[in-house]
Design a protein around this motif. Sequence first.
Motif, PDB file in Angstrom:
ATOM      1  N   ARG A  86       1.512   4.274  -3.040  1.00  0.00           N
ATOM      2  CA  ARG A  86       1.366   5.716  -2.811  1.00  0.00           C
ATOM      3  C   ARG A  86       2.616   6.478  -3.236  1.00  0.00           C
ATOM      4  O   ARG A  86       2.544   7.628  -3.671  1.00  0.00           O
ATOM      5  CB  ARG A  86       1.076   5.976  -1.322  1.00  0.00           C
TER       6      ARG A  86
ATOM      7  N   CYS B 171       4.715   5.592  -5.685  1.00  0.00           N
ATOM      8  CA  CYS B 171       5.075   5.265  -7.080  1.00  0.00           C
ATOM      9  C   CYS B 171       6.276   4.330  -7.146  1.00  0.00           C
ATOM     10  O   CYS B 171       7.182   4.501  -7.974  1.00  0.00           O
ATOM     11  CB  CYS B 171       5.361   6.529  -7.887  1.00  0.00           C
TER      12      CYS B 171
ATOM     13  N   THR C 222       6.229   6.022   5.245  1.00  0.00           N
ATOM     14  CA  THR C 222       7.327   6.590   4.475  1.00  0.00           C
ATOM     15  C   THR C 222       8.124   7.563   5.326  1.00  0.00           C
ATOM     16  O   THR C 222       7.584   8.171   6.264  1.00  0.00           O
ATOM     17  CB  THR C 222       6.792   7.293   3.209  1.00  0.00           C
TER      18      THR C 222
ATOM     19  N   GLN D 295       0.840  -1.199   0.000  1.00  0.00           N
ATOM     20  CA  GLN D 295       0.000   0.000   0.000  1.00  0.00           C
ATOM     21  C   GLN D 295       0.879   1.254   0.000  1.00  0.00           C
ATOM     22  O   GLN D 295       0.594   2.238  -0.687  1.00  0.00           O
ATOM     23  CB  GLN D 295      -0.916   0.010   1.222  1.00  0.00           C
ATOM     24  N   SER D 296       1.950   1.200   0.786  1.00  0.00           N
ATOM     25  CA  SER D 296       2.872   2.335   0.855  1.00  0.00           C
ATOM     26  C   SER D 296       3.609   2.537  -0.465  1.00  0.00           C
ATOM     27  O   SER D 296       3.760   3.666  -0.944  1.00  0.00           O
ATOM     28  CB  SER D 296       3.880   2.135   1.991  1.00  0.00           C
TER      29      SER D 296
ATOM     30  N   THR E 163       0.460  11.719   2.592  1.00  0.00           N
ATOM     31  CA  THR E 163       1.122  10.413   2.727  1.00  0.00           C
ATOM     32  C   THR E 163       0.981   9.824   4.121  1.00  0.00           C
ATOM     33  O   THR E 163       1.722   8.909   4.499  1.00  0.00           O
ATOM     34  CB  THR E 163       2.621  10.537   2.373  1.00  0.00           C
TER      35      THR E 163
ATOM     36  N   THR F 288      -1.111   7.809   5.399  1.00  0.00           N
ATOM     37  CA  THR F 288      -1.444   6.384   5.454  1.00  0.00           C
ATOM     38  C   THR F 288      -0.307   5.505   4.954  1.00  0.00           C
ATOM     39  O   THR F 288      -0.397   4.281   5.036  1.00  0.00           O
ATOM     40  CB  THR F 288      -2.703   6.090   4.631  1.00  0.00           C
ATOM     41  N   ALA F 289       0.746   6.097   4.408  1.00  0.00           N
ATOM     42  CA  ALA F 289       1.921   5.339   3.956  1.00  0.00           C
ATOM     43  C   ALA F 289       2.994   5.389   5.038  1.00  0.00           C
ATOM     44  O   ALA F 289       3.137   6.384   5.738  1.00  0.00           O
ATOM     45  CB  ALA F 289       2.460   5.924   2.654  1.00  0.00           C
TER      46      ALA F 289
END
Length: 357
Positions: free
Chosen positions: A102, A104, A198, A98-99, A193, A195-196
């Motif tokens: 988001r 790319c 990162t 999922q991350s 971002t 929910t990612a």
Amino acid sequence: MTTQTISVELCDTKKTKPLSESLQFGKVFTDHMFIADYSEGQGWTDHRIVPYAPLTVDPAAIVFHYGQTVFEGLKAYLSPEGKIRLFRPEENMRRMNQSTARLCMPQINEELAIEALEQLLIVDKDWIPQAEGTSLYIRPFMIATEPYLGVAPSSKYRFMIILSPVGSYYKEGIHPVKILVENEFVRAVSGGTGTAKTAGNYAAALKAQQVADQKGYSQVLWLDGVERKYIEEVGSMNIFFKVNGEVITPSLNGSILEGITRKSIIQMLNYWGVPLVERKISMEEICQAHQDGSLEEAFGTGTAAVISPIGEFNWKDEKFVVNNGETGDVSKKLYDTLTGIQTGAIADPFDWVLEVN
């Protein structure tokens, strides 16, 4: 990552392992690591377990300049019988994809990633600590490696897994921590971002965490980035409150990380028949609940700390203590049950644990 053979190169000299009582979080790393490389047109190649060592990466690699990177965190434990146990690794690999979507970045083959992790754990099994409150922390991550200063997704990536024997995330352990409610800075907003998993999200949180440290607080509680009113999450944890016998946690809204421990806690509370609701919660509501005596407990949940009771909040320079600064009954039961399932000390009615053979 496509199904491929994983090569193994063992180190010549093994490191000295730290004593369990001296373990901190994320300071020491095991003898080996897993690596796979990606390039457009070829996909994932060269899956390998190699000795842990520094990387050689081009100074112009996109990860350094535009932050194209994602990561995960999970833990391995040893059962009383000496078997390696992983807690819901498929959830971590699913969330990693999922991350990457988001950011790319290319998808990983989730099954192969778990297989690589299992092989790495077998190689470094003797690094898994067995003292109470300790575990082997697992950090899968992906970085963009193409040397290019244009603002665009990379065409080359590296996926890695490293391991670190750890003690408690907070020095307080299961004892309640103090939380500073953030009113100035913003971590994430819906559509961003948040929910990612990162690196940029955590870099954006460092300033507020620095201020919290200086004031003697363990973590920052983030409010929503639009109205600065609704509770979202703590820096490294999702958050729960027990008010009038009901457990409340902020609903996922596009800026809150979908925590795997959070998901597990919700399942456990439902299994026990504890009233639980996911919804918007304002800081004003929690303050009022404290004032009228209905705020019974507050606790954070996350892979690193598992369950962390909250004993004090500081909001707009006003402090209020939760449950007399003591660990609540629900927090304690959740911690004991979840860690018991993870280590194999108690039965796993949810089929969450993967044993590595």
